[in-house]
Design a protein around this motif. Structure first.
Motif, mmCIF file in Angstrom:
data_model
loop_
_atom_site.group_PDB
_atom_site.id
_atom_site.type_symbol
_atom_site.label_atom_id
_atom_site.label_comp_id
_atom_site.label_asym_id
_atom_site.label_seq_id
_atom_site.Cartn_x
_atom_site.Cartn_y
_atom_site.Cartn_z
ATOM 1 N N GLU A 39 17.354 35.326 49.705
ATOM 2 C CA GLU A 39 16.302 36.281 49.683
ATOM 3 C C GLU A 39 15.513 36.213 50.772
ATOM 4 O OE1 GLU A 39 14.253 36.414 46.022
ATOM 5 O OE2 GLU A 39 16.078 36.510 44.765
ATOM 6 N N GLU A 40 15.001 37.422 51.366
ATOM 7 C CA GLU A 40 13.616 37.273 52.371
ATOM 8 C C GLU A 40 12.444 36.769 51.622
ATOM 9 O OE1 GLU A 40 13.446 41.150 54.207
ATOM 10 O OE2 GLU A 40 15.401 40.710 55.378
ATOM 11 N N PHE A 41 11.516 36.127 52.092
ATOM 12 C CA PHE A 41 10.446 35.825 51.286
ATOM 13 C C PHE A 41 9.100 35.387 52.407
ATOM 14 C CE2 PHE A 41 12.750 32.293 53.240
ATOM 15 C CZ PHE A 41 11.966 31.506 53.993
ATOM 16 N N VAL A 42 8.095 35.493 51.991
ATOM 17 C CA VAL A 42 6.738 35.080 52.723
ATOM 18 C C VAL A 42 6.444 33.614 52.613
ATOM 19 C CG1 VAL A 42 4.232 35.482 52.823
ATOM 20 C CG2 VAL A 42 5.881 37.367 51.985
ATOM 21 N N LEU A 43 6.269 33.038 53.738
ATOM 22 C CA LEU A 43 5.754 31.739 53.819
ATOM 23 C C LEU A 43 4.483 31.351 54.297
ATOM 24 C CD1 LEU A 43 6.768 28.779 53.930
ATOM 25 C CD2 LEU A 43 7.351 28.886 56.261
ATOM 26 N N THR A 44 3.620 30.743 53.290
ATOM 27 C CA THR A 44 2.269 30.662 53.731
ATOM 28 C C THR A 44 2.138 28.886 53.556
ATOM 29 O OG1 THR A 44 1.420 30.777 51.602
ATOM 30 C CG2 THR A 44 1.516 32.776 53.056
ATOM 31 N N ALA A 45 1.179 28.495 54.225
ATOM 32 C CA ALA A 45 0.960 27.003 54.267
ATOM 33 C C ALA A 45 -0.457 26.972 54.676
ATOM 34 C CB ALA A 45 1.822 26.204 54.816
ATOM 35 N N ASP A 46 -1.013 25.697 54.246
ATOM 36 C CA ASP A 46 -2.440 25.097 54.954
ATOM 37 C C ASP A 46 -1.997 24.206 55.782
ATOM 38 O OD1 ASP A 46 -3.319 26.672 52.867
ATOM 39 O OD2 ASP A 46 -4.548 25.227 51.959
ATOM 40 N N ALA A 47 -2.470 24.123 57.007
ATOM 41 C CA ALA A 47 -2.342 23.323 58.147
ATOM 42 C C ALA A 47 -3.836 22.380 58.163
ATOM 43 C CB ALA A 47 -2.072 23.799 59.536
ATOM 44 N N ILE A 48 -3.764 21.126 57.738
ATOM 45 C CA ILE A 48 -5.052 20.394 57.414
ATOM 46 C C ILE A 48 -5.232 19.372 58.528
ATOM 47 C CG2 ILE A 48 -6.187 19.047 55.691
ATOM 48 C CD1 ILE A 48 -4.511 20.367 53.505
ATOM 49 N N ASP A 49 -6.443 19.571 59.215
ATOM 50 C CA ASP A 49 -6.802 18.302 59.925
ATOM 51 C C ASP A 49 -7.735 17.552 59.335
ATOM 52 O OD1 ASP A 49 -8.062 16.737 61.880
ATOM 53 O OD2 ASP A 49 -8.315 18.341 63.509
ATOM 54 N N ASP A 50 -7.358 16.404 58.768
ATOM 55 C CA ASP A 50 -8.187 15.505 57.785
ATOM 56 C C ASP A 50 -9.153 14.932 58.819
ATOM 57 O OD1 ASP A 50 -6.586 16.034 55.596
ATOM 58 O OD2 ASP A 50 -5.335 14.329 56.281
ATOM 59 N N PHE A 51 -9.404 14.705 60.082
ATOM 60 C CA PHE A 51 -9.928 13.824 60.678
ATOM 61 C C PHE A 51 -11.318 14.912 61.079
ATOM 62 C CE2 PHE A 51 -6.166 11.913 62.359
ATOM 63 C CZ PHE A 51 -6.676 10.525 61.967
ATOM 64 N N GLU A 52 -11.136 16.366 61.199
ATOM 65 C CA GLU A 52 -12.352 17.111 61.388
ATOM 66 C C GLU A 52 -12.573 18.037 60.287
ATOM 67 O OE1 GLU A 52 -13.855 17.435 64.235
ATOM 68 O OE2 GLU A 52 -12.652 15.767 65.155
ATOM 69 N N ASP A 53 -11.788 17.837 59.031
ATOM 70 C CA ASP A 53 -12.280 18.252 57.883
ATOM 71 C C ASP A 53 -11.953 19.950 58.117
ATOM 72 O OD1 ASP A 53 -12.474 18.852 54.981
ATOM 73 O OD2 ASP A 53 -14.795 18.761 55.272
ATOM 74 N N PHE A 102 -8.659 30.205 60.203
ATOM 75 C CA PHE A 102 -9.471 28.929 59.943
ATOM 76 C C PHE A 102 -10.347 29.390 58.640
ATOM 77 C CE2 PHE A 102 -8.503 27.655 64.436
ATOM 78 C CZ PHE A 102 -8.073 26.650 64.085
ATOM 79 N N ILE A 103 -10.225 28.702 57.580
ATOM 80 C CA ILE A 103 -10.987 29.051 56.326
ATOM 81 C C ILE A 103 -12.720 29.286 56.827
ATOM 82 C CG2 ILE A 103 -11.748 28.335 54.068
ATOM 83 C CD1 ILE A 103 -8.826 27.075 53.720
ATOM 84 N N SER A 104 -13.090 28.198 57.557
ATOM 85 C CA SER A 104 -14.451 28.442 58.022
ATOM 86 C C SER A 104 -14.851 29.658 58.822
ATOM 87 C CB SER A 104 -14.815 26.987 58.842
ATOM 88 O OG SER A 104 -14.076 27.275 60.025
ATOM 89 N N GLU A 105 -13.868 30.573 59.327
ATOM 90 C CA GLU A 105 -14.178 31.501 59.796
ATOM 91 C C GLU A 105 -14.210 32.784 59.106
ATOM 92 O OE1 GLU A 105 -11.881 31.741 63.252
ATOM 93 O OE2 GLU A 105 -12.972 30.271 64.304
ATOM 94 N N LEU A 106 -13.708 32.708 57.932
ATOM 95 C CA LEU A 106 -13.401 33.968 56.826
ATOM 96 C C LEU A 106 -14.850 34.346 56.338
ATOM 97 C CD1 LEU A 106 -10.284 32.735 54.974
ATOM 98 C CD2 LEU A 106 -10.369 34.160 56.619
#
Length: 137
Positions: A39-53, A102-106
């Motif tokens: 099946e075709e699908f949507v792929l989402t992910a969180d790319a996390i920079d632990d050092f810069e939070d 970036f979550i901080s820019e939403l």
């Protein structure tokens, strides 16, 4: 666009991605063969920079497997194996194949949950106001 991902993935989504089926088989038994269609699908992910939070949301709105099912079995492994998966990201209704934020820019923090659970172009497109014809985020 081609994506290569190394990840631990749950069984149910993998079966859908590669087209494993239990049609005509006893309950709990699945098969894969020349007639398997993923099946075709949507792929989402969180790319996390632990050092810069910092967390960056990424989305590929229209994906399909670009390889067939590949298995690698390791005798004596004490955990579920990490899989290397290859996907093709195709364009969506907006002629895009990749989105990021970036979550901080939403402006709206609830957008991150919508992004992760129900990503589509409608979730991220700007809304036009009818009275002035201007565009809002």
């Amino acid at each position: 666009m081609t994506l290569k991902i190394n990840a631990h993935v749950q069984v149910a989504p993998l079966r859908k991605i590669f087209g494993l089926s239990n049609e005509g088989l006893k309950p709990g038994i699945y098969s894969y063969g020349s007639d398997s269609i993923g099946e075709e699908f949507v792929l989402t992910a969180d790319a996390i920079d632990d050092f810069e939070d910092v967390t960056k949301l990424i989305a590929f709105p229209n994906c399909s497997s670009s390889t067939g099912l590949t298995l690698s079995i390791e005798n004596g492994a004490d955990e579920v194996a990490e899989l290397e998966l290859e996907f093709t990201a195709m364009i969506d209704d907006n002629n895009k194949c990749y989105y990021e934020a970036f979550i901080s820019e939403l402006d709206d923090p609830s957008l991150a949950d919508q992004w992760r659970k129900n990503f589509s172009y409608d979730v991220v497109k700007a809304v036009e106001t009818q009275t002035t014809g201007t565009t809002e985020s």
